[in-house]
Design a protein around this motif. Structure first.
Motif, PDB file in Angstrom:
ATOM      1  N   VAL A  14       0.846  -1.193   0.000  1.00 40.55           N
ATOM      2  CA  VAL A  14       0.000   0.000   0.000  1.00 40.55           C
ATOM      3  C   VAL A  14       0.879   1.239   0.000  1.00 40.55           C
ATOM      4  O   VAL A  14       0.690   2.175  -0.785  1.00 40.55           O
ATOM      5  CB  VAL A  14      -0.930   0.015   1.234  1.00 40.55           C
ATOM      6  CG1 VAL A  14      -1.586   1.381   1.414  1.00 40.55           C
ATOM      7  CG2 VAL A  14      -1.996  -1.060   1.101  1.00 40.55           C
ATOM      8  N   VAL A 325     -10.279   3.267  -3.530  1.00 39.29           N
ATOM      9  CA  VAL A 325      -9.136   2.619  -2.878  1.00 39.29           C
ATOM     10  C   VAL A 325      -8.171   2.113  -3.948  1.00 39.29           C
ATOM     11  O   VAL A 325      -6.960   2.357  -3.896  1.00 39.29           O
ATOM     12  CB  VAL A 325      -9.595   1.460  -1.958  1.00 39.29           C
ATOM     13  CG1 VAL A 325      -8.409   0.637  -1.488  1.00 39.29           C
ATOM     14  CG2 VAL A 325     -10.374   2.002  -0.774  1.00 39.29           C
ATOM     15  N   GLU A 358      -5.897  -9.156   4.739  1.00 38.89           N
ATOM     16  CA  GLU A 358      -6.116  -7.696   4.845  1.00 38.89           C
ATOM     17  C   GLU A 358      -7.034  -7.165   3.751  1.00 38.89           C
ATOM     18  O   GLU A 358      -7.642  -6.121   3.932  1.00 38.89           O
ATOM     19  CB  GLU A 358      -4.785  -6.935   4.742  1.00 38.89           C
ATOM     20  CG  GLU A 358      -3.797  -7.240   5.831  1.00 38.89           C
ATOM     21  CD  GLU A 358      -2.833  -8.329   5.399  1.00 38.89           C
ATOM     22  OE1 GLU A 358      -3.099  -8.977   4.350  1.00 38.89           O
ATOM     23  OE2 GLU A 358      -1.846  -8.553   6.087  1.00 38.89           O
ATOM     24  N   TYR A 361     -10.460  -5.661   4.231  1.00 40.34           N
ATOM     25  CA  TYR A 361     -10.515  -4.440   5.030  1.00 40.34           C
ATOM     26  C   TYR A 361     -10.088  -3.212   4.218  1.00 40.34           C
ATOM     27  O   TYR A 361     -10.267  -2.088   4.669  1.00 40.34           O
ATOM     28  CB  TYR A 361      -9.617  -4.563   6.273  1.00 40.34           C
ATOM     29  CG  TYR A 361     -10.108  -5.637   7.211  1.00 40.34           C
ATOM     30  CD1 TYR A 361     -11.100  -5.359   8.146  1.00 40.34           C
ATOM     31  CD2 TYR A 361      -9.611  -6.930   7.135  1.00 40.34           C
ATOM     32  CE1 TYR A 361     -11.579  -6.347   8.990  1.00 40.34           C
ATOM     33  CE2 TYR A 361     -10.080  -7.930   7.964  1.00 40.34           C
ATOM     34  CZ  TYR A 361     -11.064  -7.634   8.889  1.00 40.34           C
ATOM     35  OH  TYR A 361     -11.549  -8.612   9.716  1.00 40.34           O
ATOM     36  N   ALA A 362      -9.510  -3.454   3.056  1.00 41.71           N
ATOM     37  CA  ALA A 362      -9.060  -2.340   2.220  1.00 41.71           C
ATOM     38  C   ALA A 362     -10.228  -1.802   1.411  1.00 41.71           C
ATOM     39  O   ALA A 362     -10.201  -1.745   0.184  1.00 41.71           O
ATOM     40  CB  ALA A 362      -7.931  -2.800   1.303  1.00 41.71           C
ATOM     41  N   SER A 363     -11.266  -1.417   2.112  1.00 42.53           N
ATOM     42  CA  SER A 363     -12.460  -0.886   1.463  1.00 42.53           C
ATOM     43  C   SER A 363     -13.196  -0.004   2.454  1.00 42.53           C
ATOM     44  O   SER A 363     -13.313  -0.356   3.621  1.00 42.53           O
ATOM     45  CB  SER A 363     -13.377  -2.028   1.025  1.00 42.53           C
ATOM     46  OG  SER A 363     -14.664  -1.525   0.731  1.00 42.53           O
ATOM     47  N   SER A 364     -13.679   1.134   1.975  1.00 43.79           N
ATOM     48  CA  SER A 364     -14.462   1.994   2.862  1.00 43.79           C
ATOM     49  C   SER A 364     -15.934   1.600   2.800  1.00 43.79           C
ATOM     50  O   SER A 364     -16.778   2.271   3.361  1.00 43.79           O
ATOM     51  CB  SER A 364     -14.291   3.460   2.458  1.00 43.79           C
ATOM     52  OG  SER A 364     -14.789   3.667   1.151  1.00 43.79           O
ATOM     53  N   LEU A 365     -16.233   0.489   2.099  1.00 41.24           N
ATOM     54  CA  LEU A 365     -17.598  -0.013   1.947  1.00 41.24           C
ATOM     55  C   LEU A 365     -18.514   1.039   1.330  1.00 41.24           C
ATOM     56  O   LEU A 365     -19.672   1.162   1.689  1.00 41.24           O
ATOM     57  CB  LEU A 365     -18.165  -0.493   3.292  1.00 41.24           C
ATOM     58  CG  LEU A 365     -17.369  -1.576   4.008  1.00 41.24           C
ATOM     59  CD1 LEU A 365     -18.030  -1.910   5.339  1.00 41.24           C
ATOM     60  CD2 LEU A 365     -17.253  -2.845   3.172  1.00 41.24           C
TER      61      LEU A 365
END
Lengths: 476, 246
Positions: A14, A325, A358, A361-365
């Motif tokens: 990242v 993202v 991981e 979780y790499a998403s702000s949804l």
């Protein structure tokens, strides 16, 4: 290459992505272009939502009767004189293909873009037995020439490079002396590839959709190389994920329309090749020998689970083109050939949950992916489902988080604890307050305040205001 | 009309003025406002992090707290979407009873601007705010709840307010609840891009309908020392009328 590439931990990747300003501006430009043309193409179609629903229905129906359609497909291909091989694992698939190649004593192989052959590391296996494997899609070709740089997008694998970088790669590796104009570079690649097409003994392609009723393999490309790969060499091997199937030509038409519009914002791409069996008597072209390799490699484990809808995916990349993202970290940060939101859902399922822990979780949804998906895969819901597995079933989330959530559950169902908690938070934060905000919060607030100010909790909460107002008699 | 208010935990603790504006606005429009004091949080932090057992605790509590309500109104698109999500949260075979209750709650839940336009049928609330502003459409409100036009209809009738279109309005601001702290470096890139777009509009005021997004963007704007005011849409719609309403 396999699903995974490299072994750098997620946070490093990242960081690398975020620092790569060059990649980010290339990705941003490509994203904007593709997103805008996708919306325009969808608008032209009329009621896009209706089309999506139809697309979803076709994909769902096919998945629910996959065994039936696979059998139908296989029977048709056999009847046409082709060979069908069902591979449970990547190894089974690659060793079958290796055998076909060895039986022919083939050395020169041309390929047209295929994610699934990346997934099973086919090139490595073939190169290990002394074959020269040439990727003929421009994007894949660039990556192959550039020391096998991993792909960063499902549809445009070299989207992270701009023309100047590509010119440099061609100059360094192939002695290219021309300009960075796409037309000139494309013409150069054409010259490079021509002898490969003419001399290859085996052509390998993916398969965008297979039509069960006719035993047809459909390839969607923009460069026409797919047609050369399937018609010039005497042997054609098509490799497909077991879910890439449609019942009849009628559904094919819908799906191809959705794919082209969603992927590149075109009504149709330049080349849609439908290949039905090997060359028959009297045909002017086509391969003498045709093999269809149908790959499971973890897919049947997804069938019948709450993740089944991910198999509806037609690999259009629309979710990548709208994902903020993805835009900021780039496709390679996902560490998987499947990047972006679909990669975050699919990679843990196919490549292993531990390896890709991981990614969900790499998403702000924000659900932009769900909104863009032409076959209605609820991508953001599936990301939450992955998180649930990690947190509740596998208990692999950080201990601190588990405890905090436990506390959250207690507070959320007890008004008294909630009240006490908010009061406590107010008092506890007072020492850090400065000018109405907290600039450097303690403990768990640290990651928030590392980049943002936090408003300090008000002296009078809303509920206190409401009660005080009533007490003052301003309101009943 | 009796309206039960779900104020959300963020507004309760960090932005009581948003709750106050919501109450005053609703009362001014003729609603009787009920505030069930037992309410806590919608459970979204736990739900989105995958802790559905904990989210269910919050959900059951909220369902019971609002069982008596005719309408439940919240000044948040995201939290309203979460209240509606309870129906899917209770999906187990032995949970049909809770699912039914969740469905009953979902049917009477409204985000504030949605309630104003759809139920009260009001598009002009007689507010005045002489300023140049831009509006951030939050992802959960537009995509999950499906409320897209209501805020714009209401803002269009605020006197003195000139509204500039936000470039790339469809992009997430990078809040995402726990995402903002768990993936802070990515969240920072997202919010920085958003702030650049806000600045491009020359807006003095940033308006939003979700305290989460506003806390995130506002916190970053403040950290960067930018002269942009952040307001919740409830405050905007109550602007110029504060005295009259209370």
């Amino acid at each position: 290459m396999g699903i995974q590439f490299g072994d750098v931990v997620f946070y490093r990747r990242v960081d690398k992505g975020i620092r790569d300003q060059f990649m980010r501006s290339a990705v941003r430009a490509a994203q904007e272009r593709m997103r805008t043309s996708r919306l325009r193409a969808a608008e032209e179609l009329g009621d896009w939502e209706e089309w999506r629903r139809l697309g979803e229905e076709i994909r769902r129906h096919t998945l629910e009767h996959l065994d039936y359609y696979l059998e139908q497909l296989s029977d048709r291909v056999h009847a046409l004189g082709g060979h069908v091989f069902f591979a449970q694992t990547a190894e089974e698939a690659t060793s079958y293909i290796r055998d076909v190649v060895q039986k022919r004593d083939a050395r020169r192989i041309v390929k047209s873009k295929s994610m699934v052959t990346e997934e099973i590391s086919l090139n490595d296996v073939l190169e290990a037995i002394g074959c020269r494997v040439v990727e003929t899609d421009l994007g894949e070709y660039i990556l192959q020439v550039d020391d096998h740089d991993p792909p960063s997008h499902i549809v445009g694998p070299s989207v992270h490079k701009d023309r100047e970088r590509i010119r440099r790669v061609f100059a360094e590796k192939l002695g290219y002396t021309g300009s960075a104009e796409p037309e000139e570079m494309t013409a150069f690649v054409r010259q490079q590839l021509r002898p490969d097409f003419l001399t290859a003994e085996v052509g390998i392609t993916g398969c965008n959709f297979a039509v069960a009723e006719s035993g047809t393999v459909c390839l969607v490309t923009n460069e026409g190389n797919g047609r050369l790969v399937t018609s010039l060499p005497p042997v054609h091997i098509a490799v497909m994920g077991m879910e890439r199937i449609v019942p009849t030509w009628e559904e094919l038409e819908v799906m191809v329309g959705l794919l082209c519009r969603s992927a590149v914002g075109q009504k149709l791409t330049s080349y849609i090749n439908c290949l039905t069996g090997p060359k028959a008597a009297g045909d002017v072209d086509g391969p003498e020998e045709f093999h269809l390799v149908i790959i499971d490699n973890g897919r049947s484990d997804i069938l019948g689970t709450e993740f089944q809808s991910v198999l509806q995916c037609i690999r259009c990349g629309a979710c990548l083109n709208v994902c903020p993202v993805y835009r900021h970290i780039g496709g390679q940060a996902y560490g998987s050939i499947y990047s972006g939101p679909i990669g975050a859902v699919l990679s843990p399922l196919l490549g292993g949950e531990d390896l890709y822990r991981e990614l969900p979780y790499a998403s702000s949804l924000c659900a932009a992916c769900t909104e863009a998906c032409p076959v209605n895969i609820p991508l953001h819901d599936l990301l939450i489902r992955h998180r649930q597995k990690t947190a509740e079933e596998k208990r692999q989330s950080p201990l601190g988080e588990r405890l905090a959530m436990k506390a959250f559950g207690m507070v959320a169902e007890s008004p008294r604890l909630y009240r006490w908690g908010t009061k406590l938070a107010r008092t506890a934060l007072l020492p850090w307050e400065e000018d109405g905000v907290i600039r450097q919060g303690p403990g768990p607030l640290q990651p928030w305040t590392s980049i943002r100010d936090l408003p300090s909790p008000e002296r009078e909460t809303f509920r206190e205001w409401f009660e005080n107002r009533r007490k003052r008699g301003e309101r009943p | 009309m009796k309206v039960s208010l779900f104020i959300t935990c963020l507004a309760d603790l960090f932005y009581p003025e948003v709750g106050q504006a919501t109450v005053e606005l609703l009362e001014r429009l003729g609603c009787e406002v009920d505030f069930p004091v037992a309410q806590t949080c919608c459970g979204q932090p736990a739900f989105n992090s995958g802790y559905h057992r904990e989210a269910k605790k919050a959900a059951r509590h909220m369902i019971e707290t609002f069982a008596h309500a005719d309408y439940v109104v919240a000044p948040s698109g995201s939290c309203t979407a979460m209240l509606k999500e309870y129906v899917h949260l209770f999906s187990g075979e032995d949970e049909w009873e809770w699912q039914e209750k969740a469905r009953a709650l979902a049917e009477k839940c409204y985000e504030l601007t949605q309630f104003l336009t759809e139920i009260l049928g009001v598009e002009d609330v007689n507010a005045t705010l002489p300023a140049k502003a831009t509006y951030h459409r939050s992802c959960h409100m537009t995509r999950l709840l499906g409320v897209k036009d209501a805020p714009m209809k209401l803002l269009a009738n605020v006197k003195g307010l000139s509204l500039a279109e936000l470039p790339c309005a469809h992009d997430c601001c990078g809040f995402g609840g726990t995402f903002s702290v768990k993936m802070a470096p990515i969240s920072q890139q997202m919010v920085d891009e958003k702030v650049v777009h806000i600045e491009e509009t020359d807006a003095e005021v940033l308006i939003g309908a979700d305290c989460g997004c506003l806390m995130h963007m506002g916190g970053r704007i403040r950290r960067q020392g930018k002269p942009i005011r952040v307001m919740h849409i409830a405050q905007v719609l109550q602007s110029g009328l504060e005295k009259e309403g209370s």
